[in-house]
Design a protein around this motif. Sequence first.
Motif, PDB file in Angstrom:
ATOM      1  N   LEU A 217       0.819  -1.276  -0.024  1.00 57.57           N
ATOM      2  CA  LEU A 217       0.074   0.073   0.124  1.00 57.57           C
ATOM      3  C   LEU A 217       0.807   1.164  -0.062  1.00 57.57           C
ATOM      4  N   GLN A 218       0.550   2.179  -0.882  1.00 58.21           N
ATOM      5  CA  GLN A 218       1.321   3.388  -1.007  1.00 58.21           C
ATOM      6  C   GLN A 218       0.472   4.530  -0.930  1.00 58.21           C
TER       7      GLN A 218
ATOM      8  N   TYR B 176      -2.771  10.992   5.632  1.00 60.48           N
ATOM      9  CA  TYR B 176      -2.592  11.115   4.211  1.00 60.48           C
ATOM     10  C   TYR B 176      -4.046  10.352   3.712  1.00 60.48           C
ATOM     11  N   THR B 177      -4.510  11.168   2.939  1.00 59.41           N
ATOM     12  CA  THR B 177      -5.895  11.044   2.403  1.00 59.41           C
ATOM     13  C   THR B 177      -6.289   9.790   1.568  1.00 59.41           C
ATOM     14  N   SER B 178      -5.185   9.305   0.890  1.00 62.47           N
ATOM     15  CA  SER B 178      -5.585   8.245  -0.225  1.00 62.47           C
ATOM     16  C   SER B 178      -4.352   7.191  -0.329  1.00 62.47           C
ATOM     17  N   TRP B 179      -4.704   5.993  -0.534  1.00 61.24           N
ATOM     18  CA  TRP B 179      -3.892   5.139  -0.472  1.00 61.24           C
ATOM     19  C   TRP B 179      -4.152   4.062  -1.461  1.00 61.24           C
ATOM     20  N   LYS B 180      -3.132   3.506  -2.383  1.00 64.50           N
ATOM     21  CA  LYS B 180      -3.454   2.514  -3.521  1.00 64.50           C
ATOM     22  C   LYS B 180      -2.735   1.383  -3.330  1.00 64.50           C
ATOM     23  N   GLU B 181      -2.939   0.250  -3.744  1.00 64.13           N
ATOM     24  CA  GLU B 181      -2.141  -0.963  -3.881  1.00 64.13           C
ATOM     25  C   GLU B 181      -1.399  -0.941  -4.888  1.00 64.13           C
ATOM     26  N   THR B 182       0.057  -1.280  -4.789  1.00 63.18           N
ATOM     27  CA  THR B 182       0.979  -1.113  -5.964  1.00 63.18           C
ATOM     28  C   THR B 182       1.598  -2.469  -5.963  1.00 63.18           C
ATOM     29  N   SER B 183       2.056  -2.853  -7.054  1.00 67.26           N
ATOM     30  CA  SER B 183       2.494  -4.284  -7.292  1.00 67.26           C
ATOM     31  C   SER B 183       4.196  -4.026  -7.549  1.00 67.26           C
TER      32      SER B 183
END
Length: 850
Positions: free
Chosen positions: A31-32, A79-86
């Motif tokens: 998660l980034q 931090y307002t938004s997290w995304k999954e990164t490969s």
Amino acid sequence: MKPGFIYFILCILFLSTAVIPQNTGEPEKILQSEYFAVPQPVVKKQNGLSEQIALLLKQTEIDLEAIDPVTGSQSNRIYTSWKETSASRNGTFSLKNTTGALAEVWLCLFIVSDAFMPVTVEAESDASFTLFLNEKALITSKSGLPDSLVRNSEKTQLTNGTHRAVIRCILPADNKERSISLAVNTEEAFAEDFTFALKPVKRLTTLQLLDDDKVSSASISRSGKYAVVSVSRYNTVNKKTDYSLRLYDAQSQKLTAVFPQSSVMSRLRWMASQPESFIYTESNSSETNIRQYFPATGNNLVLYRGISDLESYQISEDGKLLYILKSVRTKEESKSYKRYQNPNDRWPWANSKNKLILLDLNSGQEHLLADFDNSLRLHDISPDGKRLLISFSEDHFDNRPFSRTYSAELNPATGEIDTIRVFDWYRSAQYLSDDEIIYSGGPSMFGKEGVNVPDSLIPNEYDTQIYLYSIKKGSVSPITKNFNPAINSIYANQKKRILHLTVTEGSMQFYYEYDIKSGSFKRVPLAIEVVNDISVSDAGQVVYTGSGATVHEKAYYYHNGVSKILHDPAPHQTQFGKGKTKVFNYTTPAGKSIDGLLYYPVDFDPEKKYPCIVNYYGGTSPVSQDFEGRYPKNLWTSNGYFVYVVQPSGATGYGQEFSAIHVNDWGKTTSDEIIGAVNNLTASHEYIAKDKIGCIGASYGGFMTMTLLTRTDIFAAGISHAGISLLPSYWGEGYWGYLYSAIATAESYPWNRKDIYVDQSPIFHADKVNTPLLLLHGNSDTNVPPGESMQFYTALKILGKEVELVEIDKQDHHILEHDKRDFWTRLIIAWFDKQLKRQPGYWEHLFKQK
């Protein structure tokens, strides 16, 4: 042993629960956070950007606990938004700052360890970063602005549990592609003790239990309009506890004010006079102040300042007269000897005096009402305001309990004291009316009036009862004679003639109402199983605190059959995994039912076999189903254990006949019941490993551990905290030894009951112990002297048995000092890990640290 690399899978909090195969060599997902511009520190020009980044990485004022992301989450904390990164094919994660300014980005990862193990964490990157493991900085890149990939590593340890790592990367505004990769290096022997998951189950830790905010008490105003909750918090910076009072609108549960203090705030009393206010005390290590707070205005007044040793206080209904009972220590003349005239002379407070003072709050005048020895107690003010209900005691060694208590009324106007009655087994008293008193005490407080046991048994005087007494008639009504629960607290509503009670009923604590007119008890259905504290308004609204077997303590508001949370001091605890619980009782060969509660491991899998910890007290009270307690069952289940809590005969809360078994038994009946219950447990649960059962108890429970290990080999490990190994030495040396024995060993003494004092003392059967035993003791224990553990340790060492003794420095019967309690709690887990899981690493590590 040949080392092998196990790459640190970046376990993320998102909705998938898939388990990543163990042979995955590199992290697959992470998660980034978003990239955020950061203010540039002012530095010398020649060092420029590199120094700015290095300074940013040194920042420590970061709320790491706020970084707990879920895929796609919108957080208003950091931090307002997290995304999954490969990850790429070579196992690295791409970093690229496109903000046009100096920026930071955060990564989050988890690892679950099923054992203690030494590890080396490695991170390779061409970016500047700090890696935090469990909220502590572990690795910081050596260069403020590296120009190539740099590998950094650090040795550390993983304990059994879930470990969170967060990585803070600082990137210049150059739009350059960078990367980061991570790995964990450990010995091959620990390979199977790693479990990786994309959404790991969070596990409780010792420090979370110790450091999380705690609800101390709760109270509601007489009108039901306001509620106050007292909260404590351990300050990890100054190593002290901070306190606060939280004021609520009771009906809406809306917080209206908070006033923090560095001192303890307690003994809160609401006034009925308008405007509504409450009296409370604030105490530090040297003195206590009595204050009055007005919620409507926020005014906070000091009524009495600088009391060195406050025992109690009462305030008149109209709020004009304050009665203060304080203790005054008398300095003993320094001598080369000490003459004892009483066994209690060993108590540090033995020579203190209690002074009862009247303060007129209108005039400010102060009057001394009574100057007694330290037994003087102030209980209540009569409804007409003309008398004080007091008590005082005198020693007498002719009969149990070796003291007599005088219940009396004091007239403040004249100073006259009228004795109402002289008691044995006295606890407390309060007025119901000007003529009626509610007394609490042992079953024999009024002779045979409150006793409900067969003639062959001696009642257990710790089984607290309630009595209604008429002063004029001299008559008594034993209210709870046929009521099995034991009384914990009493509040009398004089106008409605209702008693509000908290009671111990089995392993639970409930709230009951007793209607004096109808003579009936009614249990009030609250939200939790263990009610610790209640407060009732004149209209019947209730605020209370409490917890359950798997529910942490909170403050609640109750009205019209509905409970609502008033304050949750640690809402994040709901995120931690908790195993289920199951009632599992045992029926003895004689047909008696013995209560048991089985706690399941957090990660329970019916196809596996698990070790089990058996917990008991065996003395005068049951082991409560509260969430934390001295022995936190949920912490043990988080470490992969079943926990079985047994309530053998002799405990209060099951009726007088059940509690009377405690008297003069000293482990005979109770040990048979515990052994039978454990055998029944293992025969009925194939997923509990029969050869991996541990046992633990404290004080009388510590005595029970010693006794059990002399009578059975069913346990693979035992722990005795502050246990008694030689009954006559405890009887004579412990501060309360002979007084406790006045109940537990009624009419029995070392000279007339060798069958108890010798035959039931574990020290005389030490040669029968075959189970590894850990003895724990505070070396300042005045209740059970440390010699009780030392002599048992000495015996077992001479006998060649496996035994450890650990004394906790400057601690009494309970281990209370934060860091020492943390170590003590970890030590218990480490001993069971060593003996029941064959994992000695944690035990060895703890003593390497010390």
